[in-house]
Design a protein around this motif. Structure first.
Motif, PDB file in Angstrom:
ATOM      1  N   SER A 317       0.808  -1.222   0.000  1.00 51.91           N
ATOM      2  CA  SER A 317       0.000   0.000   0.000  1.00 51.91           C
ATOM      3  C   SER A 317       0.838   1.267   0.000  1.00 51.91           C
ATOM      4  CB  SER A 317      -0.920   0.002   1.225  1.00 51.91           C
ATOM      5  OG  SER A 317      -1.697  -1.182   1.263  1.00 51.91           O
ATOM      6  N   THR A 318       2.098   1.151   0.351  1.00 47.93           N
ATOM      7  CA  THR A 318       2.973   2.335   0.447  1.00 47.93           C
ATOM      8  C   THR A 318       4.105   2.315  -0.577  1.00 47.93           C
ATOM      9  OG1 THR A 318       4.261   1.223   2.176  1.00 47.93           O
ATOM     10  CG2 THR A 318       2.476   2.679   2.891  1.00 47.93           C
ATOM     11  N   GLY A 319       4.020   1.420  -1.559  1.00 45.52           N
ATOM     12  CA  GLY A 319       5.052   1.361  -2.598  1.00 45.52           C
ATOM     13  C   GLY A 319       6.364   0.811  -2.121  1.00 45.52           C
ATOM     14  N   SER A 320       6.347  -0.038  -1.086  1.00 46.38           N
ATOM     15  CA  SER A 320       7.584  -0.506  -0.457  1.00 46.38           C
ATOM     16  C   SER A 320       7.814  -2.003  -0.619  1.00 46.38           C
ATOM     17  CB  SER A 320       7.554  -0.163   1.039  1.00 46.38           C
ATOM     18  OG  SER A 320       7.273   1.205   1.248  1.00 46.38           O
ATOM     19  N   LEU A 321       7.168  -2.622  -1.576  1.00 44.15           N
ATOM     20  CA  LEU A 321       7.276  -4.078  -1.703  1.00 44.15           C
ATOM     21  C   LEU A 321       8.682  -4.506  -2.112  1.00 44.15           C
ATOM     22  CD1 LEU A 321       5.604  -6.668  -1.491  1.00 44.15           C
ATOM     23  CD2 LEU A 321       5.075  -6.440  -3.925  1.00 44.15           C
ATOM     24  N   GLY A 322       9.303  -3.746  -3.004  1.00 42.91           N
ATOM     25  CA  GLY A 322      10.655  -4.082  -3.453  1.00 42.91           C
ATOM     26  C   GLY A 322      10.651  -5.091  -4.572  1.00 42.91           C
ATOM     27  N   SER A 323      11.805  -5.253  -5.202  1.00 43.48           N
ATOM     28  CA  SER A 323      11.901  -6.081  -6.402  1.00 43.48           C
ATOM     29  C   SER A 323      12.261  -7.524  -6.120  1.00 43.48           C
ATOM     30  CB  SER A 323      12.948  -5.486  -7.356  1.00 43.48           C
ATOM     31  OG  SER A 323      14.224  -5.447  -6.724  1.00 43.48           O
ATOM     32  N   ALA A 324      12.661  -7.835  -4.890  1.00 43.78           N
ATOM     33  CA  ALA A 324      13.127  -9.203  -4.608  1.00 43.78           C
ATOM     34  C   ALA A 324      12.426  -9.779  -3.380  1.00 43.78           C
ATOM     35  CB  ALA A 324      14.639  -9.208  -4.405  1.00 43.78           C
ATOM     36  N   ARG A 325      11.152  -9.460  -3.220  1.00 44.07           N
ATOM     37  CA  ARG A 325      10.415  -9.938  -2.058  1.00 44.07           C
ATOM     38  C   ARG A 325      10.154 -11.433  -2.188  1.00 44.07           C
ATOM     39  NH1 ARG A 325       8.091  -6.313   1.275  1.00 44.07           N
ATOM     40  NH2 ARG A 325       7.219  -7.236   3.170  1.00 44.07           N
ATOM     41  N   SER A 326      10.293 -12.159  -1.125  1.00 44.65           N
ATOM     42  CA  SER A 326       9.957 -13.580  -1.106  1.00 44.65           C
ATOM     43  C   SER A 326       9.099 -13.851   0.117  1.00 44.65           C
ATOM     44  CB  SER A 326      11.208 -14.456  -1.080  1.00 44.65           C
ATOM     45  OG  SER A 326      11.963 -14.207   0.094  1.00 44.65           O
ATOM     46  N   LEU A 327       8.327 -14.931   0.068  1.00 44.25           N
ATOM     47  CA  LEU A 327       7.389 -15.251   1.136  1.00 44.25           C
ATOM     48  C   LEU A 327       7.726 -16.591   1.761  1.00 44.25           C
ATOM     49  CD1 LEU A 327       4.061 -14.195  -0.622  1.00 44.25           C
ATOM     50  CD2 LEU A 327       5.572 -12.805   0.810  1.00 44.25           C
ATOM     51  N   ASP A 328       7.361 -16.754   3.018  1.00 41.56           N
ATOM     52  CA  ASP A 328       7.546 -18.012   3.736  1.00 41.56           C
ATOM     53  C   ASP A 328       6.198 -18.709   3.874  1.00 41.56           C
ATOM     54  OD1 ASP A 328      10.303 -17.543   4.168  1.00 41.56           O
ATOM     55  OD2 ASP A 328       9.833 -16.283   5.902  1.00 41.56           O
ATOM     56  N   TRP A 329       6.246 -20.042   3.794  1.00 40.35           N
ATOM     57  CA  TRP A 329       5.022 -20.830   3.848  1.00 40.35           C
ATOM     58  C   TRP A 329       5.167 -21.959   4.857  1.00 40.35           C
ATOM     59  CZ3 TRP A 329       0.932 -19.009   1.240  1.00 40.35           C
ATOM     60  CH2 TRP A 329       1.194 -18.068   0.219  1.00 40.35           C
ATOM     61  N   ALA A 330       4.087 -22.245   5.555  1.00 37.06           N
ATOM     62  CA  ALA A 330       4.070 -23.395   6.454  1.00 37.06           C
ATOM     63  C   ALA A 330       4.123 -24.672   5.636  1.00 37.06           C
ATOM     64  CB  ALA A 330       2.803 -23.375   7.303  1.00 37.06           C
ATOM     65  N   GLN A 331       4.756 -25.680   6.181  1.00 34.28           N
ATOM     66  CA  GLN A 331       4.813 -26.967   5.501  1.00 34.28           C
ATOM     67  C   GLN A 331       3.416 -27.574   5.426  1.00 34.28           C
ATOM     68  OE1 GLN A 331       7.611 -28.459   4.097  1.00 34.28           O
ATOM     69  NE2 GLN A 331       8.487 -26.438   4.499  1.00 34.28           N
ATOM     70  N   GLY A 332       3.211 -28.425   4.429  1.00 39.23           N
ATOM     71  CA  GLY A 332       1.948 -29.138   4.350  1.00 39.23           C
ATOM     72  C   GLY A 332       0.954 -28.497   3.411  1.00 39.23           C
ATOM     73  N   TYR A 333      -0.321 -28.824   3.632  1.00 40.18           N
ATOM     74  CA  TYR A 333      -1.394 -28.489   2.698  1.00 40.18           C
ATOM     75  C   TYR A 333      -2.566 -27.882   3.454  1.00 40.18           C
ATOM     76  CZ  TYR A 333       1.214 -31.600  -0.385  1.00 40.18           C
ATOM     77  OH  TYR A 333       2.200 -32.189  -1.144  1.00 40.18           O
ATOM     78  N   ALA A 334      -3.396 -27.177   2.703  1.00 32.37           N
ATOM     79  CA  ALA A 334      -4.646 -26.662   3.249  1.00 32.37           C
ATOM     80  C   ALA A 334      -5.747 -26.883   2.225  1.00 32.37           C
ATOM     81  CB  ALA A 334      -4.516 -25.179   3.579  1.00 32.37           C
ATOM     82  N   ALA A 335      -6.922 -27.259   2.713  1.00 34.92           N
ATOM     83  CA  ALA A 335      -8.090 -27.451   1.856  1.00 34.92           C
ATOM     84  C   ALA A 335      -9.304 -26.931   2.589  1.00 34.92           C
ATOM     85  CB  ALA A 335      -8.273 -28.928   1.505  1.00 34.92           C
ATOM     86  N   ASP A 336     -10.229 -26.321   1.862  1.00 31.92           N
ATOM     87  CA  ASP A 336     -11.459 -25.877   2.507  1.00 31.92           C
ATOM     88  C   ASP A 336     -12.671 -26.347   1.727  1.00 31.92           C
ATOM     89  OD1 ASP A 336     -12.446 -23.584   0.686  1.00 31.92           O
ATOM     90  OD2 ASP A 336     -10.414 -22.915   1.142  1.00 31.92           O
ATOM     91  N   VAL A 337     -13.734 -26.589   2.464  1.00 31.31           N
ATOM     92  CA  VAL A 337     -15.014 -27.028   1.909  1.00 31.31           C
ATOM     93  C   VAL A 337     -16.061 -25.996   2.302  1.00 31.31           C
ATOM     94  CG1 VAL A 337     -16.770 -28.828   1.880  1.00 31.31           C
ATOM     95  CG2 VAL A 337     -14.340 -29.443   2.121  1.00 31.31           C
ATOM     96  N   VAL A 338     -16.794 -25.493   1.320  1.00 29.83           N
ATOM     97  CA  VAL A 338     -17.807 -24.479   1.565  1.00 29.83           C
ATOM     98  C   VAL A 338     -19.148 -25.149   1.852  1.00 29.83           C
ATOM     99  CG1 VAL A 338     -19.158 -22.625   0.505  1.00 29.83           C
ATOM    100  CG2 VAL A 338     -16.665 -22.681   0.227  1.00 29.83           C
ATOM    101  N   LEU A 339     -19.798 -24.706   2.900  1.00 29.44           N
ATOM    102  CA  LEU A 339     -21.170 -25.117   3.195  1.00 29.44           C
ATOM    103  C   LEU A 339     -22.090 -23.977   2.782  1.00 29.44           C
ATOM    104  CD1 LEU A 339     -19.284 -26.413   5.692  1.00 29.44           C
ATOM    105  CD2 LEU A 339     -21.516 -27.369   6.260  1.00 29.44           C
ATOM    106  N   ALA A 340     -23.056 -24.298   1.939  1.00 28.42           N
ATOM    107  CA  ALA A 340     -23.937 -23.279   1.376  1.00 28.42           C
ATOM    108  C   ALA A 340     -25.357 -23.443   1.895  1.00 28.42           C
ATOM    109  CB  ALA A 340     -23.922 -23.353  -0.148  1.00 28.42           C
ATOM    110  N   ALA A 341     -26.108 -22.364   1.810  1.00 27.19           N
ATOM    111  CA  ALA A 341     -27.486 -22.355   2.294  1.00 27.19           C
ATOM    112  C   ALA A 341     -28.404 -23.125   1.358  1.00 27.19           C
ATOM    113  CB  ALA A 341     -27.970 -20.913   2.422  1.00 27.19           C
ATOM    114  N   ALA A 342     -29.538 -23.533   1.881  1.00 27.41           N
ATOM    115  CA  ALA A 342     -30.571 -24.155   1.058  1.00 27.41           C
ATOM    116  C   ALA A 342     -30.973 -23.187  -0.048  1.00 27.41           C
ATOM    117  CB  ALA A 342     -31.787 -24.506   1.913  1.00 27.41           C
ATOM    118  N   GLY A 343     -31.108 -23.726  -1.275  1.00 32.69           N
ATOM    119  CA  GLY A 343     -31.523 -22.891  -2.398  1.00 32.69           C
ATOM    120  C   GLY A 343     -30.409 -22.184  -3.126  1.00 32.69           C
ATOM    121  N   TYR A 344     -29.191 -22.247  -2.600  1.00 28.84           N
ATOM    122  CA  TYR A 344     -28.054 -21.593  -3.262  1.00 28.84           C
ATOM    123  C   TYR A 344     -27.703 -22.365  -4.533  1.00 28.84           C
ATOM    124  CZ  TYR A 344     -23.316 -19.691  -3.878  1.00 28.84           C
ATOM    125  OH  TYR A 344     -22.195 -19.083  -4.375  1.00 28.84           O
ATOM    126  N   PRO A 345     -27.325 -21.712  -5.660  1.00 26.78           N
ATOM    127  CA  PRO A 345     -27.072 -20.269  -5.791  1.00 26.78           C
ATOM    128  C   PRO A 345     -28.273 -19.443  -6.262  1.00 26.78           C
ATOM    129  CG  PRO A 345     -26.258 -21.391  -7.727  1.00 26.78           C
ATOM    130  CD  PRO A 345     -26.821 -22.473  -6.814  1.00 26.78           C
TER     131      PRO A 345
END
Length: 759
Positions: A317-345
């Protein structure tokens, strides 16, 4: 750091949870939030699309950063209002958010930035929509041009359903974008940007349709998982010889060019660019852009993010990301399941009492993120939207993450609750296959005829015509290619105009003497064959024959394919270069044949004998199937062999019924934008095939052919005085040779089709 999160849904709950893990973030509040968010942070009851109200809250609350989640507030300019109040905002301006707010604008940006995507047309009335769907063919892809909360897209085989969706959009005062269908598995990749620099997150896959096996109408998303093991090994080598993986391919060919084009236009993109992608056999293609985090992918992706989110979003948001930014991630996997209302969509029901969320969250590796929830007057949790909850599971393996998510789902219930039971099922079963994958450089190759490049001096210049609505692209031995001119009816679409000339080539030279009407005869024969192939379910590249009057009859508007660098030859009889190899080795392209065959002998069964794709002026050379496999990969080589032999067997039967022997044929193939193998160029004409009269066929001698044999015979005769081994251009052809060759082409057309060609 004090952060305000704007929005009411599951994406915002995921952002709030991630911010609360950041030690540098002292306070998180939300506006308006939902029941689940309110259980964790303070919520403010304001309209998320009211820029003035959001900006006033940000100022009065002393917030250091405002994170805007949904698309509607971004399109309404909430980020602009917050920035104008002097507070950093994570989210694009209203001008930059048009990447999501207008599909037509996104296509315009992609075209300018040369980002690979599906061909598309923007239409505003039903007649234009009908013309467009007929042009692209099924499956039909109809997109509401504006914001539709992920549900404005219809993909269907039913033309009436496609046009009904378009008509509904028009009736509501909108317009639609009609696209070519992109086949192949879909991937979502979020790319964070500070307007100049960018950093990608982990790829995810979501599930758009309401029911298992991708059935039913589109939704905002019914589940997701990350990372994607089946993308491992998806690599290619760029023009500098550097190998890059899937994420880097998307950064280099999609995200970076798009962000650069937005900056060039004076509307730099600050926030998260959601790249919705199809991994086709032609490579990565953009399905859509969103200007915010996607739901439900965000719930899975942010669950694994180990890099502190607050500082990351503030830097963007402040223009400070830089050209060589890297991110760290937790090991493993993530999955999500959506529960929807009756009658959706179509018509989600609200007010149903929800039970079991606490029990679900008590399970190891399970989190419950709220979207459409509220508290009733007694404080009980109720449904308040279409997609109600997302249950996220994390684990050391994808299977464990999915099992934990579904274990959480089983604890939760309300009347009419619905969810998919196959999230990540194909990935777990190893059923996700990537077409041919990328081949070499990602620079798109334009569709091209069998021969392209330079020709003998003076042979092409005279054929280049100024055609209304088209711009000349290139000239080959016997064809010319044009691209749609800006502002024309075909502008922005993935097509080329292929014009067949009357030029004729022999012994790798383009001759100075044309064959009258050759371009029309061979084009009309190709079109006849394309009809026969289409009736047999074989895909071809012709889109339309509504061409400029100056080239009527000799031109076709064709899909711009990524051509495969190989000639695909099927032989049912022994002759030509195959005979020469057989006489020396007893083989053709390494395939051992029976002894005792002679010129014109019918083979025990048709064989596939590929050749190289030589530059113009050089000669195609026969290659083995093993060499073809090395050049294009085993999956593509297998597809080529199967398709070539299938076409030959079909065509040979049709020719037999017409009293003609199809000795051999040469085909070219490419991949369409959806990754489908497609036959291209001319097909089954005297310039690409050997046709013999069945009544005179007799093995043991050269057979009379419906082709340019008169030209070859004269050029190698004493009368021509031409030395084939010299570098001299061949002499002009006598009138009798051009007349006889023209008649031979006509004979081929009339014998095969059973009709007379009327000029």
């Amino acid at each position: 750091m004090k952060v305000l999160v704007v929005g009411p849904g599951g994406r915002e709950h995921a952002i709030v949870r991630a911010l609360l893990r950041d030690e540098a973030v002292t306070t998180v509040e939300a506006a308006p939030g939902n029941a689940g968010i309110a259980a964790q942070v303070r919520c403010h009851s304001i309209d998320a699309q009211d820029g003035a109200a959001v900006a006033a809250l940000a100022v009065s609350g002393g917030f250091d950063l405002v994170v805007i989640g949904p698309e509607a507030p971004l399109a309404a300019g909430v980020a602009d209002a917050v920035r104008a109040a002097g507070i950093p905002a994570f989210g694009p301006s209203a001008a930059a958010a048009r990447l999501e707010a207008s599909k037509a604008f996104a296509k315009e940006i992609m075209a300018a930035a040369e980002v690979p995507t599906a061909g598309a047309v923007h239409v505003t009335d039903l007649a234009a929509a009908a013309s467009a769907v007929d042009r692209f063919g099924a499956p039909y892809v109809i997109k509401d041009d504006g914001l539709a909360a992920g549900k404005g897209v219809v993909v269907t085989e039913d033309r009436a359903e496609a046009l009904a969706h378009a008509e509904a959009c028009f009736a509501a005062g909108g317009s639609v974008v009609i696209e070519e269908f992109l086949d192949g598995p879909e991937v979502s990749l979020f790319v964070l940007s500070d307007g100049v620099h960018l950093v990608p997150l982990s790829p995810a896959q979501d599930f758009k349709r309401i029911f298992n096996d991708d059935a039913g109408p589109n939704t905002g998303g019914m589940g997701a998982y990350t990372p994607l093991d089946w993308l491992e090994g998806y690599t290619e080598t760029d023009a500098a010889g550097v190998q890059r993986d899937f994420v880097q391919i998307v950064v280099d060919t999609v995200a970076a060019p798009t962000l650069a084009e937005m900056s060039r236009r004076g509307t730099p993109f600050v926030g998260v660019l959601y790249c919705g992608l199809a991994v086709t056999s032609r490579g990565v293609r953009v399905i859509e852009f969103n200007a915010r985090f996607g739901d439900p992918e965000t719930q899975a992706v942010l669950e694994r993010l180990a890099t502190p989110l607050g500082q990351l979003l503030l830097d963007c948001s402040t223009g400070s990301l830089g050209s060589a930014r890297s991110l760290d991630w937790a090991q493993g996997y993530a999955a999500d399941v959506v529960l929807a209302a009756a009658g959706y969509p179509e018509a989600p029901r609200k007010g149903d009492l929800i039970s079991g969320t606490a029990e679900a969250e008590s399970l190891e590796g399970v989190a419950v993120l709220h979207a459409g929830t509220a508290a009733d007057e007694p404080g009980r949790l109720t449904t308040a939207g279409g997609r109600v909850l997302a249950v996220v599971g994390t684990g050391a393996s994808l299977a464990e993450a999915v099992d934990r998510a579904y274990a959480g789902v089983q604890k939760i219930s309300w009347t009419g609750a619905q969810h998919r039971t196959d999230i990540a099922a194909k990935a777990l079963a190893g059923e996700i296959k990537l077409g041919g994958g990328p081949r070499g450089s990602t620079e798109r190759e334009p569709a091209r005829p069998a021969e392209t490049g330079s020709t003998d001096a003076g042979s092409v210049a005279a054929s280049e015509q100024e055609l209304p609505g088209w711009v000349h692209l290139s000239s080959g031995k016997v064809r010319d290619l044009y691209r749609p001119a800006p502002g024309s009816a075909w502008a922005g679409q993935d097509v080329v105009l292929m014009v067949a000339s009357d030029r004729i080539s022999a012994y790798d030279h383009v001759l100075s003497t044309p064959i009258p009407d050759k371009g029309i005869i061979l084009t009309q024969l190709s079109l006849w064959w394309f009809d026969q192939l289409e009736a047999a379910g074989i895909s071809h590249h012709v889109v339309s024959v509504e061409v400029p009057e100056a080239v009527a009859g000799r031109a076709m508007i064709c899909r711009d394919l990524q051509m495969i660098p190989a000639e695909c030859i099927a032989r049912g009889y022994l002759t030509g270069s195959g005979l020469a190899e057989y006489r020396q080795n007893g083989t053709v392209t390494g395939l051992l044949l029976p002894e005792g065959l002679t010129d014109g002998s019918q083979l025990p069964e048709p064989i596939f004998t590929p050749s190289s794709k030589a530059a113009q002026g050089d000669h195609d050379e026969n290659i083995s199937f093993e060499t073809l496999t090395e050049n294009v990969g085993a999956p593509v080589a297998g597809q080529l062999r199967e398709a070539t032999l299938r076409i030959y067997v079909l065509a040979e039967q049709i020719c037999r019924e017409a009293g003609v022997i199809l000795a051999d044929t040469k085909l070219e193939f490419g991949f369409d934008p959806g990754g489908a193998l497609t036959v291209a160029d001319e097909v089954l004409t005297p310039d690409s095939s050997r046709f013999w009269p069945a009544e005179s066929w007799e093995p043991g001698a050269a057979q009379p052919s419906f082709d340019k044999q008169f030209v070859r015979d004269w050029l190698t005769s004493d009368e021509s005085g031409w030395d084939r081994s010299s570098n001299q251009a061949p002499p002009a052809l006598p009138q009798r040779v051009t007349d006889a060759t023209r008649q031979r082409y006509l004979d081929a057309y009339q014998r095969i089709t059973g009709t007379e060609l009327v000029f």
